[in-house]
Design a protein around this motif. Structure first.
Motif, short mmCIF file in Angstrom:
data_model
loop_
_atom_site.label_atom_id
_atom_site.label_comp_id
_atom_site.label_asym_id
_atom_site.label_seq_id
_atom_site.Cartn_x
_atom_site.Cartn_y
_atom_site.Cartn_z
N UNK A 67 0.83 -1.20 0.00
CA UNK A 67 0.00 0.00 0.00
C UNK A 67 0.86 1.26 0.00
N UNK A 68 1.95 1.22 0.76
CA UNK A 68 2.85 2.37 0.81
C UNK A 68 3.57 2.60 -0.50
N UNK A 69 3.74 1.53 -1.29
CA UNK A 69 4.47 1.63 -2.55
C UNK A 69 3.58 2.03 -3.73
N UNK A 70 2.28 2.16 -3.49
CA UNK A 70 1.35 2.46 -4.58
C UNK A 70 1.00 3.94 -4.61
N UNK A 71 0.84 4.48 -5.81
CA UNK A 71 0.41 5.88 -5.99
C UNK A 71 -0.87 5.88 -6.82
N UNK A 72 -1.88 6.62 -6.34
CA UNK A 72 -3.20 6.59 -6.94
C UNK A 72 -3.62 7.99 -7.39
N UNK A 73 -4.49 8.03 -8.39
CA UNK A 73 -5.16 9.27 -8.79
C UNK A 73 -6.59 9.22 -8.28
N UNK A 74 -7.02 10.27 -7.56
CA UNK A 74 -8.35 10.29 -6.96
C UNK A 74 -9.17 11.48 -7.47
N UNK A 75 -10.49 11.30 -7.43
CA UNK A 75 -11.42 12.37 -7.81
C UNK A 75 -12.60 12.40 -6.84
N UNK A 76 -13.14 13.60 -6.56
CA UNK A 76 -14.31 13.71 -5.67
C UNK A 76 -15.60 13.44 -6.43
N UNK A 77 -16.09 12.23 -6.43
CA UNK A 77 -17.23 11.83 -7.26
C UNK A 77 -18.51 11.56 -6.47
N UNK A 78 -18.45 11.57 -5.16
CA UNK A 78 -19.62 11.22 -4.37
C UNK A 78 -20.51 12.45 -4.13
N UNK A 79 -21.80 12.25 -3.97
CA UNK A 79 -22.71 13.37 -3.71
C UNK A 79 -22.62 13.86 -2.28
N UNK A 80 -23.40 14.87 -1.97
CA UNK A 80 -23.46 15.42 -0.62
C UNK A 80 -24.22 14.44 0.28
N UNK A 81 -23.54 13.93 1.30
CA UNK A 81 -24.18 12.96 2.21
C UNK A 81 -25.44 13.52 2.83
N UNK A 82 -25.46 14.82 3.11
CA UNK A 82 -26.58 15.42 3.83
C UNK A 82 -27.76 15.77 2.91
N UNK A 83 -27.59 15.51 1.62
CA UNK A 83 -28.67 15.81 0.68
C UNK A 83 -28.91 14.61 -0.24
N UNK A 84 -28.76 13.40 0.33
CA UNK A 84 -28.87 12.20 -0.50
C UNK A 84 -30.29 12.01 -1.01
N UNK A 85 -31.28 12.49 -0.27
CA UNK A 85 -32.67 12.37 -0.74
C UNK A 85 -32.87 13.15 -2.03
N UNK A 86 -32.31 14.34 -2.09
CA UNK A 86 -32.41 15.12 -3.34
C UNK A 86 -31.68 14.43 -4.47
N UNK A 87 -30.51 13.84 -4.18
CA UNK A 87 -29.75 13.12 -5.20
C UNK A 87 -30.59 11.99 -5.80
N UNK A 88 -31.28 11.24 -4.95
CA UNK A 88 -32.08 10.11 -5.44
C UNK A 88 -33.23 10.58 -6.31
N UNK A 89 -33.85 11.72 -5.95
CA UNK A 89 -35.02 12.18 -6.68
C UNK A 89 -34.66 12.98 -7.93
N UNK A 90 -33.45 13.53 -7.98
CA UNK A 90 -33.12 14.46 -9.05
C UNK A 90 -32.63 13.78 -10.32
N UNK A 91 -32.04 12.62 -10.20
CA UNK A 91 -31.41 12.00 -11.36
C UNK A 91 -32.36 11.19 -12.21
N UNK A 92 -31.85 10.64 -13.31
CA UNK A 92 -32.68 9.75 -14.13
C UNK A 92 -33.06 8.51 -13.33
#
Length: 738
Positions: A255-280
């Protein structure tokens, strides 16, 4: 003119579904020369006591002592394929199959004894595996005939199982077959597995769901003590070593020898109800369980808004004098099993076949998914079930098994045992989907419901191995980032549904509209968690029923009974109120009483819960009284255990549990950040059974989830005069509601 009279043979009833798919008797039963009977089923022991109940059914049909029945662990190579052990269907489905198979096996042995000993077939008896004439002077046994009776034949359905009144073992609280090892601490779980020549594997997970591996230097790790292999396959990283400590240290170094690329892809935890209703979202029609036939998978809507054509009252809407509405939600939930997931695998020396040990709920599906992921014929994958400490749906079992398969491929001929960490379990196993429900009712001047409108959203509740044409295995997504994992799907309506499970109210409302919505955008990986959407739907429906009763100035129990026609439902509900002390409501300061009720999947067990809650500095559930109708009770103690366990878990979900995450990753990675109910917080739980011997048996494992949540929420509202509609019911949310 003569008339020829012909006897018409009675039509045999249809074979149980499990027997139709697995008709060879030898696939189910083997009779040994010592008279013991080995029974193989496709259902697996998850701690729910199912193998004990099935053994009782087998012993009754075979007329043998329960001690003579050996229940074999499920195996893709030897046992029948009965699909998943899920949905509280094992007693109903596998139980019917076991009864039919064993009835036919008994008939074959009796026929062989009659032919051998010239017995009178009308007076022959079978007792504890001994077959004899009426006087007992001529006798033989299953063991003596074992080599003469060929079970390698198909079931015919010509033999009917025994009537209930002839049962000897069914209906008794016999000791669980699996408990002696567990109580005494003997190795039984997959975490204890020790295969000859066993090596140990550990997987290095990406730091977040969207992370991709940029580079890793494996050279130094390969030189560490005991390391036998370092595996990189796309973004999948792992090590194999002699000894668990060596594997742990090597994984830390990797794990220490690995290098990763990360992105912030998750929605707002406190507004998950809106996320569920807003999308397709996919629209899910909801047929009336009372009269509509089974719905096809992903059917098109059959009527606008899914109004109930069978019960619709055209004039109901015109009599509405008031409309009330509310929104309820739950967060993502983790399985939070006592022991992290495990798996083991061993490849053949030539790499053409693999044996797998897993605590999966569906070993046959897992075998096919492994074959799909590796482009290997499914018959080259042999999966054997080994118990684990806790399973509540699709947890990390299948993923851990595939981890072991990938790591073991680097050391053919040697078994590799993989154990997940607590962090792995709480952050990478599939979650139960977050959900949100909106409900509106139109009532008359007395508060009686005339119109009911209900919409529910979730991500979907099935991403089990092989779903949607995908292997559905965590490591497979890391191996091949170009093959995205499809969003979770829902079981079809005939299987109980997922998002819309128990979305149809049991009450006699004149006009009803129920609509489900499965979000096609995925926030976090979700799949089956105990009771699927029923937990949220029952919580929402039963909470709203309390709100409607209070708005009408009516007693919540009487309000329900006035709109409930099913006599079994009425008995369960009224009995729970009586036994739970509903009459004490309002007599003690800061103490509230709440009721919750449902019939699981609208065709399974009836369950009513009365909760007694104390709310001073914190919410404490003091007592839960549950009344349950599962039809014919096979093992009373087993049913009580299942109901009690479900009620305690549902209490934990209702008061404490919530998956936490930021825009990058899941942050609830231990018991501090993902708290569960402690032993000191467990309420007194009293379970009362309504036994109906003439009715079919149904499962009990998931019946208590939704009613318990609703009962606790309603009791909190009764104690504090404030309604919390978003789970969990924490102190912060109570203050916010105030």
């Amino acid at each position: 003119m003569s008339v020829e009279r012909r006897e018409v043979a009675p039509v045999a009833p249809p074979l149980p579904r499990g027997v139709v798919g697995n008709p060879r008797l030898a696939r189910w039963v083997t009779v040994e020369r010592d008279g013991t009977v080995t029974v193989r089923v496709g259902k697996v022991e998850l701690g729910q006591g199912i193998l004990t109940a099935l053994a009782q059914l087998a012993a009754d049909e075979l007329d043998v002592d329960l001690a003579a029945v050996r229940m074999a662990a499920a195996s893709t190579a030897e046992g029948p394929d009965e699909g998943l052990t899920a949905g509280s269907l094992s007693v109903a489905n596998s139980g019917a199959a076991v009864r039919q198979v064993c009835a036919e096996v008994r008939a074959l042995f009796v026929a062989e004894a009659v032919a051998n000993l010239a017995l009178d077939p009308d007076t022959v008896t079978v007792r504890n595996g001994t077959i004899s004439d009426a006087a007992g002077s001529r006798r033989t046994s299953y063991g003596e005939l074992a080599e003469r009776v060929d079970l390698d034949r198909e079931a015919t359905g010509a033999v009917r199982p025994k009537p209930q009144h002839q049962a000897r073992w069914v209906g008794r609280s016999v000791p669980r077959l699996d408990l002696p090892d567990k109580v005494s601490g003997r190795p039984r779980f997959i975490q204890d597995l020790a295969l000859p020549g066993q090596l140990y594997g550990r997987v290095v997970r990406p730091p977040s769901p969207a992370a991709t591996l940029v580079e890793v230097d494996t050279a130094a790790v390969r030189l560490r003590p005991g390391v036998r292999a370092v595996v990189r396959d796309g973004d999948f990283l792992g090590v194999v070593a002699e000894g668990e400590e060596n594997a742990e240290r090597a994984a830390t170094a990797l794990a220490a020898a690995a290098r990763w690329h990360e992105e912030p892809t998750l929605p707002d935890e406190h507004d998950i109800s809106r996320f569920l209703r807003a999308g397709p979202a996919e629209s899910i029609p909801v047929p009336d369980p009372g009269h509509a036939g089974p719905a096809p998978t992903n059917p098109a809507p059959t009527n606008p808004g899914n109004a109930d054509p069978g019960h619709a009252d055209p004039g109901a809407a015109g009599r509405v004098v008031r409309r009330l509405r509310a929104t309820y939600s739950r967060p993502f939930l983790a399985h939070a099993s006592m022991a992290p997931s495990c798996g083991a695998a061993r490849w053949a020396e030539d790499g053409t076949a693999v044996s797998v040990w897993s605590h999966s709920q569906g070993i046959h599906g897992l075998g096919r998914a492994i074959g799909m992921g590796l482009e290997l014929d499914a018959d080259r994958v042999d999966v054997r079930h080994v118990e684990s400490a806790g399973s509540y749906g699709h947890n990390g079992a299948d993923d851990a098994a595939f981890d072991a398969v990938l790591l073991a491929r680097a050391v053919p001929g040697r078994p590799v045992h993989v154990r997940w960490s607590r962090r792995d379990e709480l952050t990478w196993a599939p979650f139960g989907s977050a959900m949100v429900a909106e409900v509106e009712a139109g009532v008359d001047a007395d508060g009686t419901v005339l119109t009911w409108s209900y919409d529910v959203w979730s991500q979907g509740h099935t991403a089990r191995p092989g779903y949607a044409g995908s292997p559905g295995l965590l490591a497979d997504t890391h191996r091949n980032r170009s093959r995205p994992t499809p969003p979770a799907v829902d079981p079809p309506a005939r299987g109980g549904g997922g998002t819309t499970r128990n979305a149809w109210p049991i009450y006699t409302f004149p006009e009803r509209r129920i609509h489900g919505h499965r979000a096609l955008r995925t926030a976090l990986r979700s799949s089956s968690l105990r009771s699927l959407g029923a937990f949220t739907n029952v919580f929402a429906i039963e909470s709203f029923m309390d709100e409607l009763a209070l708005a009408a100035g009516a007693d919540p129990v009487a309000y329900r009974l006035a709109q409930l026609a099913d006599p079994r439902a009425r008995e369960v509900l009224s009995t729970a109120a009586e036994l739970g002390g509903w009459q004490r409501r309002g007599t003690e300061e800061n103490v509230g009483y709440g009721i919750g009720f449902a019939r699981y999947k609208d065709r399974g067990a009836y369950c009513a819960v009365l909760a007694e809650v104390e709310a001073v500095h914190e919410v404490r559930v003091r007592r839960l009284t549950l009344v349950v109708d599962v039809g014919r009770v096979v093992n009373p103690d087993g049913v009580r255990n299942q109901i009690e366990g479900g009620a305690v878990q549902a209490t934990s979900w209702t008061l404490k549990e919530r998956v936490r995450f930021d825009r990058w990753r899941v942050t609830s990675a231990d018991w501090e950040s993902y708290p569960i109910l402690r032993f000191s917080e467990v309420p007194q739980v009293d379970v009362h059974l309504v036994d109906r011997p003439a009715e079919l048996s149904v499962g009990a494992g998931e019946a208590a989830q939704g009613p318990t949540a609703a009962a606790v929420a309603n009791a909190v509202a009764d104690a504090l005069s404030v309604r919390v509609r978003d789970l969990p019911i924490t102190a912060d949310r109570i203050v916010a509601a105030l």
